[in-house]
Design a protein around this motif. Structure first.
Motif, PDB file in Angstrom:
ATOM      1  N   LYS A 240      -1.052   6.912  -6.118  1.00 49.33           N
ATOM      2  CA  LYS A 240      -2.253   5.530  -6.349  1.00 49.33           C
ATOM      3  C   LYS A 240      -2.918   5.857  -4.789  1.00 49.33           C
ATOM      4  O   LYS A 240      -2.018   5.937  -3.790  1.00 49.33           O
ATOM      5  CB  LYS A 240      -1.189   4.271  -6.723  1.00 49.33           C
ATOM      6  CG  LYS A 240      -0.367   4.344  -8.223  1.00 49.33           C
ATOM      7  CD  LYS A 240      -1.608   5.007  -9.097  1.00 49.33           C
ATOM      8  CE  LYS A 240      -0.656   4.228 -10.704  1.00 49.33           C
ATOM      9  NZ  LYS A 240      -1.095   5.309 -11.108  1.00 49.33           N
TER      10      LYS A 240
ATOM     11  N   SER B 250     -10.193   5.287  -0.496  1.00 49.47           N
ATOM     12  CA  SER B 250      -9.258   4.199  -1.513  1.00 49.47           C
ATOM     13  C   SER B 250      -8.434   3.992  -0.035  1.00 49.47           C
ATOM     14  O   SER B 250      -7.788   2.999  -0.390  1.00 49.47           O
ATOM     15  CB  SER B 250      -8.574   4.304  -2.771  1.00 49.47           C
ATOM     16  OG  SER B 250      -9.540   4.350  -4.039  1.00 49.47           O
ATOM     17  N   VAL B 251      -8.084   4.949   0.552  1.00 52.10           N
ATOM     18  CA  VAL B 251      -7.306   4.745   1.696  1.00 52.10           C
ATOM     19  C   VAL B 251      -7.750   2.584   2.212  1.00 52.10           C
ATOM     20  O   VAL B 251      -6.923   2.059   3.280  1.00 52.10           O
ATOM     21  CB  VAL B 251      -6.965   5.956   2.490  1.00 52.10           C
ATOM     22  CG1 VAL B 251      -6.360   5.261   3.982  1.00 52.10           C
ATOM     23  CG2 VAL B 251      -6.054   6.391   1.772  1.00 52.10           C
TER      24      VAL B 251
ATOM     25  N   LEU C  84      -5.185   7.642  -3.156  1.00 52.16           N
ATOM     26  CA  LEU C  84      -4.631   8.671  -2.019  1.00 52.16           C
ATOM     27  C   LEU C  84      -5.752   9.069  -1.588  1.00 52.16           C
ATOM     28  O   LEU C  84      -5.869  10.000  -0.466  1.00 52.16           O
ATOM     29  CB  LEU C  84      -3.539   8.834  -2.685  1.00 52.16           C
ATOM     30  CG  LEU C  84      -1.791   8.765  -2.707  1.00 52.16           C
ATOM     31  CD1 LEU C  84      -1.417  10.110  -3.143  1.00 52.16           C
ATOM     32  CD2 LEU C  84      -1.707   8.749  -1.150  1.00 52.16           C
TER      33      LEU C  84
ATOM     34  N   THR D 258      -8.038  -0.539   0.144  1.00 49.77           N
ATOM     35  CA  THR D 258      -6.569  -0.840   0.513  1.00 49.77           C
ATOM     36  C   THR D 258      -6.358  -1.370   1.950  1.00 49.77           C
ATOM     37  O   THR D 258      -5.532  -2.072   1.620  1.00 49.77           O
ATOM     38  CB  THR D 258      -5.712   0.257   0.003  1.00 49.77           C
ATOM     39  OG1 THR D 258      -5.727   1.567   0.651  1.00 49.77           O
ATOM     40  CG2 THR D 258      -5.685   0.678  -1.771  1.00 49.77           C
TER      41      THR D 258
ATOM     42  N   ARG E  16       0.798  -1.128  -0.262  1.00 51.06           N
ATOM     43  CA  ARG E  16      -0.701   0.025  -0.056  1.00 51.06           C
ATOM     44  C   ARG E  16       1.292   1.432  -0.233  1.00 51.06           C
ATOM     45  O   ARG E  16       0.634   2.157  -0.701  1.00 51.06           O
ATOM     46  CB  ARG E  16      -0.735  -0.045   1.015  1.00 51.06           C
ATOM     47  CG  ARG E  16      -1.947  -0.946   1.337  1.00 51.06           C
ATOM     48  CD  ARG E  16      -2.583  -0.866   2.679  1.00 51.06           C
ATOM     49  NE  ARG E  16      -3.598   0.765   3.113  1.00 51.06           N
ATOM     50  CZ  ARG E  16      -3.554   1.233   3.743  1.00 51.06           C
ATOM     51  NH1 ARG E  16      -2.605   0.471   5.388  1.00 51.06           N
ATOM     52  NH2 ARG E  16      -3.558   2.404   4.228  1.00 51.06           N
ATOM     53  N   TYR E  17       1.686   0.997   0.934  1.00 52.97           N
ATOM     54  CA  TYR E  17       3.337   2.354   1.019  1.00 52.97           C
ATOM     55  C   TYR E  17       3.717   2.518  -0.584  1.00 52.97           C
ATOM     56  O   TYR E  17       4.136   3.468  -1.277  1.00 52.97           O
ATOM     57  CB  TYR E  17       3.286   2.667   2.490  1.00 52.97           C
ATOM     58  CG  TYR E  17       3.028   2.650   3.441  1.00 52.97           C
ATOM     59  CD1 TYR E  17       2.560   3.860   3.505  1.00 52.97           C
ATOM     60  CD2 TYR E  17       2.929   1.312   3.984  1.00 52.97           C
ATOM     61  CE1 TYR E  17       1.411   3.566   5.191  1.00 52.97           C
ATOM     62  CE2 TYR E  17       2.398   1.837   5.953  1.00 52.97           C
ATOM     63  CZ  TYR E  17       1.546   2.687   6.329  1.00 52.97           C
ATOM     64  OH  TYR E  17       1.045   2.609   7.326  1.00 52.97           O
TER      65      TYR E  17
ATOM     66  N   TRP F 170       0.936   4.192  -2.624  1.00 52.30           N
ATOM     67  CA  TRP F 170       0.748   5.909  -2.136  1.00 52.30           C
ATOM     68  C   TRP F 170       2.364   6.364  -2.275  1.00 52.30           C
ATOM     69  O   TRP F 170       2.254   7.171  -2.972  1.00 52.30           O
ATOM     70  CB  TRP F 170       0.881   5.578  -0.685  1.00 52.30           C
ATOM     71  CG  TRP F 170      -0.543   5.888   0.088  1.00 52.30           C
ATOM     72  CD1 TRP F 170      -1.687   4.783  -0.946  1.00 52.30           C
ATOM     73  CD2 TRP F 170      -0.578   5.119   1.160  1.00 52.30           C
ATOM     74  NE1 TRP F 170      -2.862   4.469   0.057  1.00 52.30           N
ATOM     75  CE2 TRP F 170      -1.873   4.939   1.115  1.00 52.30           C
ATOM     76  CE3 TRP F 170      -0.114   5.340   2.213  1.00 52.30           C
ATOM     77  CZ2 TRP F 170      -2.897   4.396   2.714  1.00 52.30           C
ATOM     78  CZ3 TRP F 170      -1.122   5.486   3.619  1.00 52.30           C
ATOM     79  CH2 TRP F 170      -2.407   4.701   3.823  1.00 52.30           C
ATOM     80  N   ASN F 171       3.053   6.073  -2.214  1.00 49.88           N
ATOM     81  CA  ASN F 171       4.399   6.760  -3.076  1.00 49.88           C
ATOM     82  C   ASN F 171       4.506   7.335  -4.417  1.00 49.88           C
ATOM     83  O   ASN F 171       4.647   8.399  -4.562  1.00 49.88           O
ATOM     84  CB  ASN F 171       5.722   5.889  -2.590  1.00 49.88           C
ATOM     85  CG  ASN F 171       6.346   6.126  -1.396  1.00 49.88           C
ATOM     86  OD1 ASN F 171       5.712   6.715  -0.755  1.00 49.88           O
ATOM     87  ND2 ASN F 171       6.513   5.048  -0.870  1.00 49.88           N
TER      88      ASN F 171
END
Length: 149
Positions: A121, A127-128, A123, A131, A113-114, A117-118
């Motif tokens: 995607k 979605s947070v 965000l 996921t 996930r992280y 996010w980097n």
């Protein structure tokens, strides 16, 4: 261009006598800011804390294995046979496997996930959360599969 009439005058520093933030607020009888416990925990915050905790657990595993390989002289087979001689039940062994493997699974799938996010995607808040639930479910399924095998 500088004008020739200007000069630099050095004045010694004098600290301000204003009270610091906390003393000023106590004098004005302002309430203290709410602490983190004032707010309900959110899923993104809890998964972040769990990510750090599982990272610490995995680091402890690695350091324990390294320490064991350096200081326990009999080899891994001896310690495996000692554990086998305890005659632990199948369910107990299953729980131990879950306890040892779940931090790896959660840490791995939550890290995906992280990474996403980097890359910018997933965000948005929906979605947070989505996921987060999915990574926990996949980590649970893989923990169970690894413990059964």
């Amino acid at each position: 261009m500088c004008s020739k009439g200007n000069s630099v005058k050095y004045v010694p520093y004098v600290s301000s006598h204003d009270p610091d933030h906390d003393h000023k607020n106590m004098t004005l009888k302002r309430p203290m800011s709410p602490h983190v416990t004032h707010y309900a925990p959110t899923l993104p915050a809890m998964t972040s804390i769990a990510q750090r905790a599982t990272g610490a657990i995995i680091t402890t595993y690695a350091l324990g294995l390294a320490w064991g390989s350096l200081f326990l002289s009999n080899g891994a087979e001896t310690y495996v046979s000692i554990i086998q001689s305890l005659n632990l039940g199948t369910f107990t062994i299953f729980l131990l496997k879950i306890g040892l493997g779940a931090p790896f699974c959660f840490h791995y799938f939550n890290a995906l996930r992280y990474i996403a996010w980097n890359a910018g995607k997933f965000l948005d808040i929906k979605s947070v959360y989505d996921t987060s639930y999915k990574s926990m479910m996949v980590a649970g399924v893989f923990s169970l599969l690894f413990a059964l095998l």
